[in-house]
Scaffold this active site. Structure first.
Site, PDB file in Angstrom:
ATOM      1  N   ILE A 260       0.844  -1.201   0.000  1.00 62.75           N
ATOM      2  CA  ILE A 260       0.000   0.000   0.000  1.00 62.75           C
ATOM      3  C   ILE A 260       0.873   1.242   0.000  1.00 62.75           C
ATOM      4  CG2 ILE A 260      -1.648   1.339   1.351  1.00 62.75           C
ATOM      5  CD1 ILE A 260      -2.686  -1.197   2.555  1.00 62.75           C
ATOM      6  N   SER A 261       1.957   1.168   0.740  1.00 63.64           N
ATOM      7  CA  SER A 261       2.784   2.369   0.865  1.00 63.64           C
ATOM      8  C   SER A 261       4.225   2.005   1.185  1.00 63.64           C
ATOM      9  CB  SER A 261       2.194   3.255   1.966  1.00 63.64           C
ATOM     10  OG  SER A 261       3.195   3.847   2.734  1.00 63.64           O
ATOM     11  N   THR A 262       5.111   2.787   0.629  1.00 64.01           N
ATOM     12  CA  THR A 262       6.532   2.615   0.940  1.00 64.01           C
ATOM     13  C   THR A 262       7.021   3.934   1.492  1.00 64.01           C
ATOM     14  OG1 THR A 262       6.612   1.351  -1.080  1.00 64.01           O
ATOM     15  CG2 THR A 262       8.702   1.788  -0.038  1.00 64.01           C
ATOM     16  N   GLY A 263       7.279   3.948   2.761  1.00 68.30           N
ATOM     17  CA  GLY A 263       7.764   5.187   3.379  1.00 68.30           C
ATOM     18  C   GLY A 263       9.237   5.065   3.684  1.00 68.30           C
ATOM     19  N   LYS A 264       9.744   6.071   4.355  1.00 66.27           N
ATOM     20  CA  LYS A 264      11.168   6.055   4.665  1.00 66.27           C
ATOM     21  C   LYS A 264      11.479   4.990   5.717  1.00 66.27           C
ATOM     22  CE  LYS A 264      11.553  10.500   5.324  1.00 66.27           C
ATOM     23  NZ  LYS A 264      12.095  11.757   5.806  1.00 66.27           N
ATOM     24  N   GLU A 265      10.522   4.805   6.626  1.00 64.50           N
ATOM     25  CA  GLU A 265      10.811   3.895   7.733  1.00 64.50           C
ATOM     26  C   GLU A 265      10.046   2.587   7.695  1.00 64.50           C
ATOM     27  OE1 GLU A 265      11.318   8.034   9.826  1.00 64.50           O
ATOM     28  OE2 GLU A 265       9.441   6.943   9.855  1.00 64.50           O
TER      29      GLU A 265
ATOM     30  N   VAL B 167       4.097  -0.791   3.987  1.00 68.63           N
ATOM     31  CA  VAL B 167       2.801  -1.285   4.457  1.00 68.63           C
ATOM     32  C   VAL B 167       2.190  -2.179   3.382  1.00 68.63           C
ATOM     33  CG1 VAL B 167       0.499  -0.620   5.266  1.00 68.63           C
ATOM     34  CG2 VAL B 167       2.481   0.775   5.874  1.00 68.63           C
TER      35      VAL B 167
ATOM     36  N   ASP C 282       3.882  13.050  15.303  1.00 74.05           N
ATOM     37  CA  ASP C 282       4.015  13.143  13.836  1.00 74.05           C
ATOM     38  C   ASP C 282       2.630  13.360  13.251  1.00 74.05           C
ATOM     39  OD1 ASP C 282       5.195  13.178  11.345  1.00 74.05           O
ATOM     40  OD2 ASP C 282       5.379  10.999  11.163  1.00 74.05           O
TER      41      ASP C 282
HETATM   42  P1  ADP Z   1       4.957   5.613   7.622  1.00 74.64           P
HETATM   43  O1  ADP Z   1       5.715   5.638   8.916  1.00 74.64           O
HETATM   44  O2  ADP Z   1       5.701   4.988   6.519  1.00 74.64           O
HETATM   45  O3  ADP Z   1       4.352   6.952   7.291  1.00 74.64           O
HETATM   46  P2  ADP Z   1       2.209   4.832   8.106  1.00 74.64           P
HETATM   47  O4  ADP Z   1       1.777   4.080   9.308  1.00 74.64           O
HETATM   48  O5  ADP Z   1       1.851   6.284   8.048  1.00 74.64           O
HETATM   49  O6  ADP Z   1       3.742   4.583   7.895  1.00 74.64           O
HETATM   50  O7  ADP Z   1       1.609   4.100   6.832  1.00 74.64           O
HETATM   51  C1  ADP Z   1       1.876   4.542   5.550  1.00 74.64           C
HETATM   52  C2  ADP Z   1       0.593   4.570   4.738  1.00 74.64           C
HETATM   53  O8  ADP Z   1       0.047   3.282   4.719  1.00 74.64           O
HETATM   54  C3  ADP Z   1      -0.476   5.447   5.325  1.00 74.64           C
HETATM   55  O9  ADP Z   1      -0.371   6.758   4.856  1.00 74.64           O
HETATM   56  C4  ADP Z   1      -1.734   4.807   4.861  1.00 74.64           C
HETATM   57  O10 ADP Z   1      -2.048   5.238   3.558  1.00 74.64           O
HETATM   58  C5  ADP Z   1      -1.351   3.346   4.827  1.00 74.64           C
HETATM   59  N1  ADP Z   1      -1.760   2.672   6.053  1.00 74.64           N
HETATM   60  C6  ADP Z   1      -1.042   2.459   7.157  1.00 74.64           C
HETATM   61  N2  ADP Z   1      -1.738   1.785   8.068  1.00 74.64           N
HETATM   62  C7  ADP Z   1      -2.925   1.557   7.530  1.00 74.64           C
HETATM   63  C8  ADP Z   1      -4.120   0.887   7.967  1.00 74.64           C
HETATM   64  N3  ADP Z   1      -4.197   0.330   9.171  1.00 74.64           N
HETATM   65  N4  ADP Z   1      -5.157   0.839   7.136  1.00 74.64           N
HETATM   66  C9  ADP Z   1      -5.098   1.406   5.929  1.00 74.64           C
HETATM   67  N5  ADP Z   1      -4.031   2.032   5.455  1.00 74.64           N
HETATM   68  C10 ADP Z   1      -2.956   2.124   6.234  1.00 74.64           C
END
Ligand code: ADP
Ligand code: MG
Length: 505
Positions: A244-249, A252, A388
């Site tokens: 769903i997502s690739t962040g720096k840390e 997901v 954050d």
């Molecule tokens: P990071 O530390 O990389 O920002 P996040 O916890 O913010 O990690 O997750 C990154 C992204 O993944 C979020 O912006 C969101 O779009 C998606 N995400 C994370 N947790 C969930 C969840 N429980 N349900 C749906 N989407 C999620």
């Protein structure tokens, strides 16, 4: 008239056959002689025994045989035609066809007299369209003699050779059936094809490399993959669907839940995989190293375990939030640096971040009040500062604001806790003011409203306000030092189990 008999002279080569008796004119005129001659003519002149057996039927037999052969030929031809139709029907459009060739009545006429409408009859053992293999030119560089010399530059041969050389292109390059069609590629065309093929290979190698690299970037190293695989194997997850997502840390993933200790896991879950590359975490030490809840362990841990601590921290914070009924993901399972939690969204589509959702002004105003309330709950009931908080870490789902990404959340007594709160307040205030919410408080009002502190807002606004915040933090720190971290009043005790040592470490 007397007839004198003259004895014939002796022949040196043996006896000479007696001359037929000459006859007189009267004899010739005699009826008896005429009758005799007639009888002689009637005697058969051939001596073939079969002719004796069937003297008059021979020509008729030959015709019958011919007729029979013609009929058989006709029958066989029809049989073959029928076979062809059946074969065609049997094979249909299938690329793999079965030949009925062995059942065919092979006839000489087929070879000499194949008609146009039989073109679709194809002997699968011999493909008439398959071109001869290109000839190889001997070392001397030419073949043939005199006028018929064919050099190695012969266009037809070169063309065929070029087509054959396409076979050596990388397997992923689809070259078609050029050889089968007796295609003759000119050198120019062949060279540009070859060049294209090489550059394609280089490009795909680059892509592959990038993919490999990004996999490593995404923290899905073999250890992580194994952990994920184990979760699926144990039935906790049914399948892992995608990122769903690739962040720096963290990375997901979306996954489908199975069951855990006979309890059902939500149908849709996310796996938050904390990255095992440490670079990004170095600058976040301050969130955890000074968090009294983890201070003892932090100093003793190796970097890989510190990352697990982040996952554990997020889990504890989410548990606290859940108790206060703050909309946030439910924790399902923590396994080393992977946190499994419920999915906020539906049918694989994650809920949009607040920054991405276009709400009516009414909803935006409502969202602001929700966020204000969430921040107050977080601070006062959970004893946490998100640290954050922004429109990036708030999701809009089912008409509500949901808080996520609480790995770095700290208690307000953290040496920098109030500074973090001030930053959160600034993000929230700025966002809603930009979205035209006139009710959105200023950063100072918001800070006071969340913390319950009454820091005055003077002329120099921010500078004074910040100075006051830092002074408060200092006082708090002294207090902790004096009374010892153990006696520090933690308003919310989540009774979470401590981090379990891992068997494989
Ligand atoms: P990071 O530390 O990389 O920002 P996040 O916890 O913010 O990690 O997750 C990154 C992204 O993944 C979020 O912006 C969101 O779009 C998606 N995400 C994370 N947790 C969930 C969840 N429980 N349900 C749906 N989407 C999620
Ligand atoms: Mg985030």
């Amino acid at each position: 008239m007397d007839q004198s008999v003259v004895e014939a002279p002796k022949s040196p080569w043996g006896p000479v056959a007696p001359e037929p008796p000459s006859c007189s004119l009267t004899d010739v005129m005699s009826e008896q002689l005429a009758k005799q001659l007639e009888d002689e003519n009637k005697t058969p002149t051939f001596t073939d025994p079969s002719a004796d057996l069937f003297p008059s039927d021979s020509s008729e037999t030959t015709s019958d045989l011919m007729l029979a052969k013609m009929l058989q030929m006709q029958f066989d031809k029809e049989f073959d035609d029928q076979l062809r139709r059946e074969e065609k029907k049997f094979n249909g459009d299938s690329k793999v066809s079965i030949s009925f060739e062995n059942y065919r009545m092979v006839h000489p006429y087929e070879d000499s007299d194949s008609s146009e409408d039989e073109v679709d009859w194809q002997d699968t053992r011999h493909d008439p369209y398959r071109a001869e293999k290109p000839q190889t030119t001997p070392r001397k560089g030419f073949t043939g003699k005199g006028k018929n010399i064919t050099t190695k530059h012969d266009a037809v041969n070169c063309g065929r050779k070029n087509t054959a050389r396409m076979d050596k292109f990388a397997p992923e390059v689809l070259v078609g059936d050029g050889l089968g069609m007796d295609l003759k590629l000119s050198n120019q065309v062949f060279n540009s094809l070859k060049q294209h093929c090489h550059s394609e290979q280089r490009r795909s190698a680059r892509l592959h490399e990038k993919k490999e690299h990004s996999t490593a970037e995404q923290a899905v190293d073999p250890r992580t993959r194994l952990l994920m695989y184990k979760m699926v194997n144990a039935g906790v997850l049914e399948n892992i669907n995608g990122c769903i997502s690739t962040g720096k840390e963290s990375v997901v993933f979306h996954a489908n839940g199975g069951s855990l200790e006979e309890e059902p896991v939500p149908d849709e879950v996310v796996l938050k995989v904390y990255k095992t590359t440490l670079n990004e975490f170095r600058n976040r030490d301050r969130y955890i190293k000074d968090d009294y809840r983890f201070i003892d362990r932090f100093s003793k841990l190796n970097p890989r375990k510190i990352i697990r601590l982040w996952a554990e921290k997020e889990m504890h914070n989410l548990t606290r939030m859940k108790k206060a009924e703050i909309p946030c993901p439910d924790v399902v399972l923590l396994k080393k640096h992977i946190l499994v939690m419920s999915f906020i969204g539906k049918d694989h589509v994650p809920a949009p971040k607040l920054k991405d959702v276009l709400l009516s002004s009414e909803d935006t105003k409502g969202a602001f009040y929700q966020v204000l309330h969430l921040m107050q709950q977080l601070y006062q009931e959970c004893n946490l500062v998100h640290a954050d908080l922004s429109e990036y870490n708030m999701l809009w789902h089912e008409g509500k604001v949901w808080l996520i990404d609480v790995g770095q959340a700290v208690e307000p007594s953290h040496p920098h806790g109030l500074e973090f709160l001030f930053r959160d307040c600034r993000n929230v205030s700025t966002f809603f003011q930009k979205r035209g919410v006139s009710e959105a408080m200023s950063v100072f009002e918001l800070f006071n409203s969340v913390s319950g502190l009454n820091i005055p807002v003077g002329e120099e606004e921010e500078a004074e306000f910040m100075a006051e915040i830092v002074a408060l933090e200092k006082r708090n720190e002294d207090h902790v030092q004096r009374r010892g971290k153990k006696s520090f009043p933690a308003r919310c005790d989540d009774n979470d189990p401590p981090l379990q040592p891992d068997s494989d470490d």
